[in-house]
Design an enzyme around this catalytic site. Sequence first.
Site, PDB file in Angstrom:
ATOM      1  N   LYS A  89       1.007  -0.686  -0.065  1.00  0.00           N
ATOM      2  CA  LYS A  89       0.144   0.106  -0.028  1.00  0.00           C
ATOM      3  C   LYS A  89       0.500   1.294   0.190  1.00  0.00           C
ATOM      4  CE  LYS A  89      -4.321  -1.933   0.122  1.00  0.00           C
ATOM      5  NZ  LYS A  89      -5.421  -1.776  -1.136  1.00  0.00           N
ATOM      6  N   GLU A 111      -9.567   6.352   3.110  1.00  0.00           N
ATOM      7  CA  GLU A 111     -10.549   4.973   3.351  1.00  0.00           C
ATOM      8  C   GLU A 111     -10.029   3.902   3.667  1.00  0.00           C
ATOM      9  OE1 GLU A 111      -9.965   5.326  -0.031  1.00  0.00           O
ATOM     10  OE2 GLU A 111      -9.155   3.776  -0.213  1.00  0.00           O
ATOM     11  N   SER A 377       1.960  -9.496  -1.013  1.00  0.00           N
ATOM     12  CA  SER A 377       1.378  -8.198  -1.218  1.00  0.00           C
ATOM     13  C   SER A 377       1.507  -7.814   0.539  1.00  0.00           C
ATOM     14  CB  SER A 377      -0.170  -8.164  -1.530  1.00  0.00           C
ATOM     15  OG  SER A 377      -0.744  -9.529  -0.957  1.00  0.00           O
TER      16      SER A 377
END
Lengths: 393, 255
Positions: A89, A111, A377
């Site tokens: 991210k 969000e 990830s």
Amino acid sequence: MKYKVNEKGYYGDFGGAYIPEMLYPNVEELRQNYLKIIDDAGFQKEFHQLLKDYVGRPSPLYLAKRLSEKYGANIFLKREDLNHTGAHKINNTIGQILLAEKLGKKRIIAETGAGQHGVATATVCALRNLECVIYMGEVDIERQAPNVARMKMLGAKVVPASSGSKTLKDATNEAMRDWINNPVDTHYIIGSVVGPHPYPDMVAIFQSIISEETKKQLLEQTGSDQPDYVLACVGGGSNAMGMFYHFMDDENVKLVAVEAAGRGVSSGFSAATTYLGKEGVLHGSRSILMQTNDGQVVEPHSVSAGLDYPGIGPQHAHLFKTGRGQYVSITDEESLDAGLLLTQLEGIIPAIESAHALAHLGKMQFKGGENVVVCLSGRGDKDLDTYIKYFNL
Amino acid sequence: MNRIKELFEKKKNILSIYYTAGYPNISDTIEIAELLEKHGADMLEIGFPYSDPVADGPVIQASSKQSLDQGMTLKVLFEQLKDLRKHVKIPVLLMGYVNPVLQFGVENFCNACAEVGVDGCIVPDLPMVEYEEFYKGCFEEHNLSNVFLITPQTADERIHKIDGLTNGFIYLLSSSATTGKNLEVGDTTAQYFGRIKAMNLKNPTMIGFGISDRKTFDKACSYANGAIIGTAFVKAIENGNLEESVSNFMKEFKG
């Protein structure tokens, strides 16, 4: 470049900007400026410097020997779990915060579902000294307490989304409302390849560092930059898009996207969007989403908060519809088992999101000797409670 | 001739009321329309509910959720509106988000609107380019007006484009905000309303978002052909006897 966005903001039938007029100036400002800003040499230099010195890139491409022996193929793990803040991210939030600065924005909103994107956003806001407001579903705030504490410690205000299912979808609605009410000074950092154009393209560009590095590393390690398969999990689909990006036009590389089946695709508790969904509009773009016949959005379910989303990004919808990507799904239990397997074979505790991609390895048929890249990830620290409960550890 | 055009030709200070279909009870849709006309509303905007209404505030979102939980769908709504024109004569618009329309089918939606006597639509998340390409033909064929929104941030060039595409009225948002805020006409808002007035658009304008009482209504009417009330009305019919709530609410504006 046939899978990239066209000048109208579409990927085949999908994409566009389905937004109320109140958001038009904000989104239009981004659309007109994002490529100019990103392509600027100064921006690139600063972005890559931060990725190197702050995030810790390039992330390793690791040939997992024991996992490879088990499955009879060369399994490479792209170690996004080793990034600062523990997941892919941060690649996107670094890019977007620099872009927000160039646009002169003073306030950042985002969000978050599991809290990974919220933490990655709060982190870069602390780094660049910008006000930060994170919208998070009430239910998620309860089940992800450590990440809420991290965001607060980083100086972010965490606002509970109390409408609808009180999860990621509702947090996204609240963030959009905030942006409508604060049109001039605020930038909205969307965390996935979803939302109105240009978000899916912009986030994909920032995440494309994953496949850019993978190609170089594969070439070094195997003598070819073309693997047989690349695998990644898909909620909205940002790590998968980053992993697929530079392989999309290499038609001999098979792209495999793994969705969350939850308790099973037919259980009524699932997030397997391509299996259960239909074409429609959600959060500003035309894509595939889980919905009733009347077009109401259906609540998804997955053990992994990061995959608990009723849609997928429009570029994924395009890869799915054209057949360029293979979209499969893995249940809650299969993913948790695969997480434990990786832990015991390789000493790596994966995020449950990433464990979905790992679990699909067991369902593939290998002849032997294929090169397979799996995007790992995120790390599993945030999921320990779930692992502990499931395995009675 | 379209009822909306007729209304704007013969009347000033038009009062349009928004309410959510199927709220507070699923079968209230027609009764509310009748009561509103009886008590002096000039135009109606009936909201078809959506699960994720990002342009709306908490009041309209809650009414939408309640309506959906009670079984409202576009199919049910068109069934309820079957005899609409036996009950009300004033213009009626449907307002809602694009996804339910897409699933219903644009052609089917336009057909159903025309059949029951709906005069126009407001679909806030339907982009202008999409409307032009995929909806306009069908809307015009069925004599349906499509109403676009503009905000203080909308550029002049875009307003002219919207004016060219619209054939009913233009919905002026008093501020860039979600529904349910109060209208405050400070210098910048007055300037914005003034700027729009000076543009001499071919379409009439209605001011919406933040109109809740006589004072804000009158103020809005000094800048536009009328005003739209949504949140305040939805709140007013939450509890109690419908006839009483509607007549009390309308007294404020028609007294």
